[in-house]
Design a protein around this motif. Sequence first.
Motif, short mmCIF file in Angstrom:
data_model
loop_
_atom_site.label_atom_id
_atom_site.label_comp_id
_atom_site.label_asym_id
_atom_site.label_seq_id
_atom_site.Cartn_x
_atom_site.Cartn_y
_atom_site.Cartn_z
N SER A 1 0.85 -1.18 0.00
CA SER A 1 0.00 0.00 0.00
C SER A 1 0.88 1.23 0.00
O SER A 1 1.54 1.55 1.00
N PHE A 2 0.92 1.93 -1.15
CA PHE A 2 1.77 3.11 -1.34
C PHE A 2 0.85 4.30 -1.59
O PHE A 2 0.56 4.66 -2.71
N GLY A 3 0.36 4.89 -0.50
CA GLY A 3 -0.67 5.91 -0.62
C GLY A 3 -1.94 5.26 -1.15
O GLY A 3 -2.46 4.31 -0.56
N LEU A 4 -2.45 5.78 -2.27
CA LEU A 4 -3.62 5.19 -2.91
C LEU A 4 -3.25 4.15 -3.94
O LEU A 4 -4.12 3.57 -4.59
N VAL A 5 -1.96 3.91 -4.09
CA VAL A 5 -1.48 2.91 -5.06
C VAL A 5 -1.36 1.57 -4.36
O VAL A 5 -0.79 1.46 -3.26
N SER A 6 -1.89 0.53 -4.98
CA SER A 6 -1.79 -0.84 -4.46
C SER A 6 -0.99 -1.68 -5.44
O SER A 6 -1.29 -1.71 -6.64
N ILE A 7 0.03 -2.37 -4.92
CA ILE A 7 0.93 -3.16 -5.76
C ILE A 7 0.84 -4.62 -5.33
O ILE A 7 1.36 -4.99 -4.27
N PRO A 8 0.18 -5.48 -6.09
CA PRO A 8 0.12 -6.91 -5.73
C PRO A 8 1.52 -7.53 -5.75
O PRO A 8 2.27 -7.36 -6.72
N ILE A 9 1.86 -8.21 -4.68
CA ILE A 9 3.20 -8.81 -4.59
C ILE A 9 3.14 -10.20 -3.97
O ILE A 9 2.12 -10.59 -3.36
N LYS A 10 4.22 -10.93 -4.16
CA LYS A 10 4.43 -12.21 -3.49
C LYS A 10 5.69 -12.08 -2.64
O LYS A 10 6.67 -11.46 -3.05
N LEU A 11 5.66 -12.67 -1.45
CA LEU A 11 6.78 -12.59 -0.52
C LEU A 11 7.55 -13.91 -0.56
O LEU A 11 6.95 -14.98 -0.40
N VAL A 12 8.86 -13.83 -0.81
CA VAL A 12 9.70 -15.03 -0.81
C VAL A 12 10.89 -14.79 0.11
O VAL A 12 11.31 -13.65 0.31
N ASN A 13 11.40 -15.87 0.67
CA ASN A 13 12.57 -15.76 1.55
C ASN A 13 13.80 -15.35 0.75
O ASN A 13 14.08 -15.90 -0.31
N ALA A 14 14.54 -14.37 1.26
CA ALA A 14 15.77 -13.92 0.60
C ALA A 14 17.00 -14.67 1.10
O ALA A 14 18.06 -14.57 0.49
N THR A 15 16.88 -15.39 2.18
CA THR A 15 18.02 -16.12 2.75
C THR A 15 17.66 -17.58 2.96
O THR A 15 16.48 -17.96 2.91
N GLU A 16 18.69 -18.39 3.17
CA GLU A 16 18.47 -19.81 3.48
C GLU A 16 19.49 -20.25 4.52
O GLU A 16 20.60 -19.72 4.59
N ASN A 17 19.08 -21.21 5.31
CA ASN A 17 19.96 -21.74 6.35
C ASN A 17 20.79 -22.88 5.77
O ASN A 17 20.25 -23.90 5.35
N ARG A 18 22.12 -22.70 5.73
CA ARG A 18 23.01 -23.70 5.15
C ARG A 18 23.72 -24.54 6.20
O ARG A 18 24.60 -25.33 5.88
N SER A 19 23.35 -24.37 7.46
CA SER A 19 24.02 -25.13 8.51
C SER A 19 23.62 -26.61 8.43
O SER A 19 22.54 -26.96 7.96
N ILE A 20 24.51 -27.48 8.90
CA ILE A 20 24.27 -28.93 8.86
C ILE A 20 23.47 -29.33 10.09
O ILE A 20 23.81 -28.98 11.23
N SER A 21 22.39 -30.05 9.86
CA SER A 21 21.54 -30.49 10.97
C SER A 21 21.84 -31.94 11.32
O SER A 21 22.26 -32.73 10.48
N PHE A 22 21.59 -32.29 12.57
CA PHE A 22 21.85 -33.64 13.06
C PHE A 22 20.56 -34.24 13.62
O PHE A 22 19.63 -33.51 14.00
N ARG A 23 20.53 -35.56 13.67
CA ARG A 23 19.41 -36.27 14.28
C ARG A 23 19.85 -36.81 15.64
O ARG A 23 21.03 -37.10 15.85
N GLN A 24 18.91 -36.93 16.52
CA GLN A 24 19.20 -37.55 17.80
C GLN A 24 19.04 -39.07 17.68
O GLN A 24 18.07 -39.54 17.08
N ILE A 25 20.00 -39.81 18.23
CA ILE A 25 19.96 -41.27 18.15
C ILE A 25 20.22 -41.88 19.53
O ILE A 25 20.74 -41.22 20.44
N HIS A 26 19.87 -43.14 19.64
CA HIS A 26 20.20 -43.91 20.83
C HIS A 26 21.64 -44.40 20.65
O HIS A 26 21.95 -45.14 19.71
N THR A 27 22.54 -43.98 21.54
CA THR A 27 23.96 -44.27 21.34
C THR A 27 24.29 -45.76 21.40
O THR A 27 25.31 -46.20 20.84
N GLU A 28 23.43 -46.57 22.03
CA GLU A 28 23.74 -48.00 22.14
C GLU A 28 23.48 -48.75 20.84
O GLU A 28 24.27 -49.63 20.46
N ASP A 29 22.39 -48.41 20.14
CA ASP A 29 22.07 -49.16 18.92
C ASP A 29 21.87 -48.28 17.68
O ASP A 29 21.60 -48.77 16.59
#
Length: 337
Positions: A10-38
């Motif tokens: 909303s720019f005053g009386l002007v309306s601009i239809p837009i789509k919002l997208v993420n500009a960044t991404e998380n590149r860190s390595i993720s881990f899973r939790q496991i049972h250490t015995e098996d």
Amino acid sequence: MRSIWNGAISFGLVSIPIKLVNATENRSISFRQIHTEDGGRIRYRKVCELDGEEVSSDEIGKAYEEADGTMIPITDEDLASLPLPTAKTIEIVAFVPAAQIDPLQIDAAYYLSANGVPAAKPYTLLREALKRSERVAIAKFALRGRERLGMLRVVDDVIAMHGLLWPDEIRRPEGVAPDTSVTVREAELDLADALMDTLGEVDIESLHDDYRTAVEEMIAAKAEGTEVAAPREERPGGQVIDLMAALESSVRAAREARGEGEPEAQVHELSGRKKTAARSAPKESGTKKSTAKTAAKKAAPARKSTSKSAAGGKAAEKKTTAKKAAAKKTPPRKRAS
């Protein structure tokens, strides 16, 4: 890129239809939790604490917890019925210089994409207006169930929006600064400036996550059954005893890392010890000159005495020759018989 929100600017009386997208991404390595015995996966199940039954996602709702533990159910319909004008609109409220925005407020970043052909003209108009004014737009918008503050600016040919924290969400830095009185000398500031100049600028594109690379190499080695490379030695830490020496060493190390020599004029000018050594140099040259003069004076009389002795030797030699000649001319005396 997949859009996460559809609406309009909303720019005053002007309306601009837009789509919002993420500009960044998380590149860190993720881990899973496991049972250490098996090695079995550890999973979290959503269980109702009243009956102990596991519940599915469609059976889970929202509630606000009072101070006494009472739960007040809140439905999506309750939230949707709130008088929130920014529910589907990015409402621009002001245009300000970018320097007025505290970097502490900057949160997530998004790209705003024109949604459809009719949006291209007003989208371009706002983009070019932001460019020419050299300002940023401050806006309010709603995302994920709450109203947020945003900053619109131009990145290349795209309007980007940074989510901003509300001013009351920024903590005051009370009790963070050193509580002791410290005096910084000019020589220390000069060395700090020299260190900053030596480190110079950097191309942000050339920087990368060394830790993530090391983790990826370690995972690959484990997957292949090979030995994991030994970690690199860390720089020794500890309390800095001599700040000047540490700064000088830092400047020297930074220049060596960049393949530069150590110019005397820049580093030695900053150290009092080096100045003293530099000033004493002319005294040494003067001492050498005086020593040479003294040696010359001592050598001069030696030459005179040598010439005198040589002259005396010649005179004595002449006298001896004269005596011998006189002895030959004198007739020998007759002995009495």
